[in-house]
Motif scaffolding. Structure first.
Motif, PDB file in Angstrom:
ATOM      1  N   ASP A  76      12.772  58.538 -16.325  1.00 49.36           N
ATOM      2  CA  ASP A  76      12.408  59.673 -17.659  1.00 49.36           C
ATOM      3  C   ASP A  76      13.658  59.561 -18.487  1.00 49.36           C
ATOM      4  OD1 ASP A  76       9.911  59.773 -17.280  1.00 49.36           O
ATOM      5  OD2 ASP A  76       9.970  60.874 -14.931  1.00 49.36           O
ATOM      6  N   GLY A  77      13.751  60.024 -19.194  1.00 50.92           N
ATOM      7  CA  GLY A  77      14.923  60.527 -20.436  1.00 50.92           C
ATOM      8  C   GLY A  77      14.303  59.643 -21.464  1.00 50.92           C
ATOM      9  N   LYS A  78      15.958  60.106 -22.393  1.00 49.91           N
ATOM     10  CA  LYS A  78      16.256  59.562 -24.036  1.00 49.91           C
ATOM     11  C   LYS A  78      16.767  58.476 -23.938  1.00 49.91           C
ATOM     12  CE  LYS A  78      17.268  64.390 -24.648  1.00 49.91           C
ATOM     13  NZ  LYS A  78      17.180  65.281 -25.864  1.00 49.91           N
ATOM     14  N   ASP A  79      16.596  57.739 -24.874  1.00 47.74           N
ATOM     15  CA  ASP A  79      16.718  56.369 -25.573  1.00 47.74           C
ATOM     16  C   ASP A  79      17.744  55.784 -24.691  1.00 47.74           C
ATOM     17  OD1 ASP A  79      14.134  55.548 -26.587  1.00 47.74           O
ATOM     18  OD2 ASP A  79      14.756  55.794 -28.603  1.00 47.74           O
ATOM     19  N   PRO A  80      18.823  56.982 -24.684  1.00 41.50           N
ATOM     20  CA  PRO A  80      19.939  55.888 -24.700  1.00 41.50           C
ATOM     21  C   PRO A  80      20.121  55.388 -22.533  1.00 41.50           C
ATOM     22  CG  PRO A  80      20.433  57.714 -25.823  1.00 41.50           C
ATOM     23  CD  PRO A  80      19.061  57.720 -25.934  1.00 41.50           C
ATOM     24  N   GLN A  81      19.555  57.229 -22.533  1.00 40.78           N
ATOM     25  CA  GLN A  81      19.644  56.635 -20.677  1.00 40.78           C
ATOM     26  C   GLN A  81      18.995  55.579 -20.512  1.00 40.78           C
ATOM     27  OE1 GLN A  81      18.987  59.548 -21.728  1.00 40.78           O
ATOM     28  NE2 GLN A  81      20.658  60.915 -21.466  1.00 40.78           N
ATOM     29  N   LYS A  82      17.424  55.439 -20.810  1.00 37.69           N
ATOM     30  CA  LYS A  82      16.911  53.584 -20.770  1.00 37.69           C
ATOM     31  C   LYS A  82      17.103  53.315 -21.331  1.00 37.69           C
ATOM     32  CE  LYS A  82      12.247  56.942 -21.798  1.00 37.69           C
ATOM     33  NZ  LYS A  82      10.989  56.773 -22.496  1.00 37.69           N
ATOM     34  N   ARG A  83      18.298  52.677 -22.495  1.00 36.94           N
ATOM     35  CA  ARG A  83      18.556  51.542 -22.536  1.00 36.94           C
ATOM     36  C   ARG A  83      19.935  51.322 -21.814  1.00 36.94           C
ATOM     37  NH1 ARG A  83      18.222  52.216 -27.423  1.00 36.94           N
ATOM     38  NH2 ARG A  83      19.528  53.233 -28.018  1.00 36.94           N
ATOM     39  N   ASN A  84      20.550  52.293 -21.350  1.00 39.40           N
ATOM     40  CA  ASN A  84      20.742  51.999 -20.214  1.00 39.40           C
ATOM     41  C   ASN A  84      21.115  51.500 -18.611  1.00 39.40           C
ATOM     42  OD1 ASN A  84      23.995  52.281 -18.973  1.00 39.40           O
ATOM     43  ND2 ASN A  84      23.262  54.144 -17.423  1.00 39.40           N
ATOM     44  N   ALA A  85      18.668  51.919 -18.023  1.00 34.78           N
ATOM     45  CA  ALA A  85      18.635  51.697 -17.380  1.00 34.78           C
ATOM     46  C   ALA A  85      18.389  50.171 -17.103  1.00 34.78           C
ATOM     47  CB  ALA A  85      17.728  52.676 -16.920  1.00 34.78           C
ATOM     48  N   TYR A  86      17.988  50.035 -18.765  1.00 33.89           N
ATOM     49  CA  TYR A  86      17.772  48.435 -18.848  1.00 33.89           C
ATOM     50  C   TYR A  86      18.730  47.542 -18.623  1.00 33.89           C
ATOM     51  CZ  TYR A  86      12.798  48.897 -19.746  1.00 33.89           C
ATOM     52  OH  TYR A  86      10.987  48.810 -19.224  1.00 33.89           O
ATOM     53  N   THR A  87      19.904  47.514 -18.959  1.00 29.18           N
ATOM     54  CA  THR A  87      21.593  46.858 -19.711  1.00 29.18           C
ATOM     55  C   THR A  87      21.781  47.103 -17.658  1.00 29.18           C
ATOM     56  OG1 THR A  87      21.454  48.173 -21.492  1.00 29.18           O
ATOM     57  CG2 THR A  87      23.413  46.901 -19.975  1.00 29.18           C
ATOM     58  N   THR A  88      22.040  48.104 -16.874  1.00 29.89           N
ATOM     59  CA  THR A  88      22.014  48.232 -15.026  1.00 29.89           C
ATOM     60  C   THR A  88      21.364  46.673 -14.886  1.00 29.89           C
ATOM     61  OG1 THR A  88      23.045  50.365 -15.941  1.00 29.89           O
ATOM     62  CG2 THR A  88      22.839  49.512 -13.543  1.00 29.89           C
ATOM     63  N   VAL A  89      19.774  47.117 -14.963  1.00 30.12           N
ATOM     64  CA  VAL A  89      19.370  46.031 -14.639  1.00 30.12           C
ATOM     65  C   VAL A  89      20.008  44.408 -14.527  1.00 30.12           C
ATOM     66  CG1 VAL A  89      16.890  44.682 -13.933  1.00 30.12           C
ATOM     67  CG2 VAL A  89      17.409  47.551 -13.747  1.00 30.12           C
ATOM     68  N   LEU A  90      19.617  44.395 -16.251  1.00 28.02           N
ATOM     69  CA  LEU A  90      19.907  43.022 -16.480  1.00 28.02           C
ATOM     70  C   LEU A  90      21.250  42.797 -16.076  1.00 28.02           C
ATOM     71  CD1 LEU A  90      20.067  40.325 -18.429  1.00 28.02           C
ATOM     72  CD2 LEU A  90      21.263  41.914 -20.049  1.00 28.02           C
ATOM     73  N   ARG A 146      25.299  51.197  -8.759  1.00 24.97           N
ATOM     74  CA  ARG A 146      25.308  50.168  -9.797  1.00 24.97           C
ATOM     75  C   ARG A 146      26.589  50.736 -10.812  1.00 24.97           C
ATOM     76  NH1 ARG A 146      20.477  47.279  -9.224  1.00 24.97           N
ATOM     77  NH2 ARG A 146      19.207  47.970  -7.287  1.00 24.97           N
ATOM     78  N   PRO A 147      26.926  49.884 -11.868  1.00 28.70           N
ATOM     79  CA  PRO A 147      28.613  49.721 -12.559  1.00 28.70           C
ATOM     80  C   PRO A 147      26.903  50.869 -14.006  1.00 28.70           C
ATOM     81  CG  PRO A 147      27.514  47.447 -12.690  1.00 28.70           C
ATOM     82  CD  PRO A 147      27.034  48.107 -11.225  1.00 28.70           C
ATOM     83  N   ASN A 148      27.895  51.481 -14.496  1.00 25.92           N
ATOM     84  CA  ASN A 148      27.395  52.218 -15.908  1.00 25.92           C
ATOM     85  C   ASN A 148      28.110  50.992 -17.186  1.00 25.92           C
ATOM     86  OD1 ASN A 148      26.540  53.314 -17.909  1.00 25.92           O
ATOM     87  ND2 ASN A 148      27.636  55.341 -17.317  1.00 25.92           N
ATOM     88  N   VAL A 149      26.942  49.990 -17.286  1.00 26.11           N
ATOM     89  CA  VAL A 149      27.069  49.134 -18.277  1.00 26.11           C
ATOM     90  C   VAL A 149      26.716  49.573 -19.444  1.00 26.11           C
ATOM     91  CG1 VAL A 149      27.208  46.388 -19.006  1.00 26.11           C
ATOM     92  CG2 VAL A 149      27.542  47.101 -16.559  1.00 26.11           C
ATOM     93  N   ALA A 150      27.799  49.617 -20.152  1.00 22.43           N
ATOM     94  CA  ALA A 150      27.761  50.206 -21.797  1.00 22.43           C
ATOM     95  C   ALA A 150      26.571  49.383 -22.895  1.00 22.43           C
ATOM     96  CB  ALA A 150      28.465  51.098 -22.245  1.00 22.43           C
TER      97      ALA A 150
END
Length: 72
Positions: A14-28, A68-72
């Motif tokens: 749950d969150g705004k687009d930047p948080q969601k994008r970060n979640a997908y990037t982290t999983v990748l 998990r690393p915070n990948v931007a």
């Protein structure tokens, strides 16, 4: 032989687009690291039990835990 490496569902964030994008990037990032660790295994040199142990070790590597690393 199979192995399961649990990964957090980025769609559940749950969150705004930047948080969601970060979640997908982290999983990748996690998938790439795990696949890299798996691909580096000298599979021809392992007996079945030894391979199962190594696969479980990949799942519990520190970089795949909640730190998990915070990948931007």
């Amino acid at each position: 032989m199979t192995s399961h490496w649990g990964i957090e569902d980025p769609a559940a964030i749950d969150g705004k687009d930047p948080q969601k994008r970060n979640a997908y990037t982290t999983v990748l990032h996690d998938i790439k690291l795990r696949f890299g660790a798996f691909a580096a295994l000298p599979l021809a040199n392992f007996e079945r039990l030894s391979l199962l142990i190594r696969l479980k070790e990949i799942d519990v590597l520190e970089c795949f835990t909640h730190k998990r690393p915070n990948v931007a």
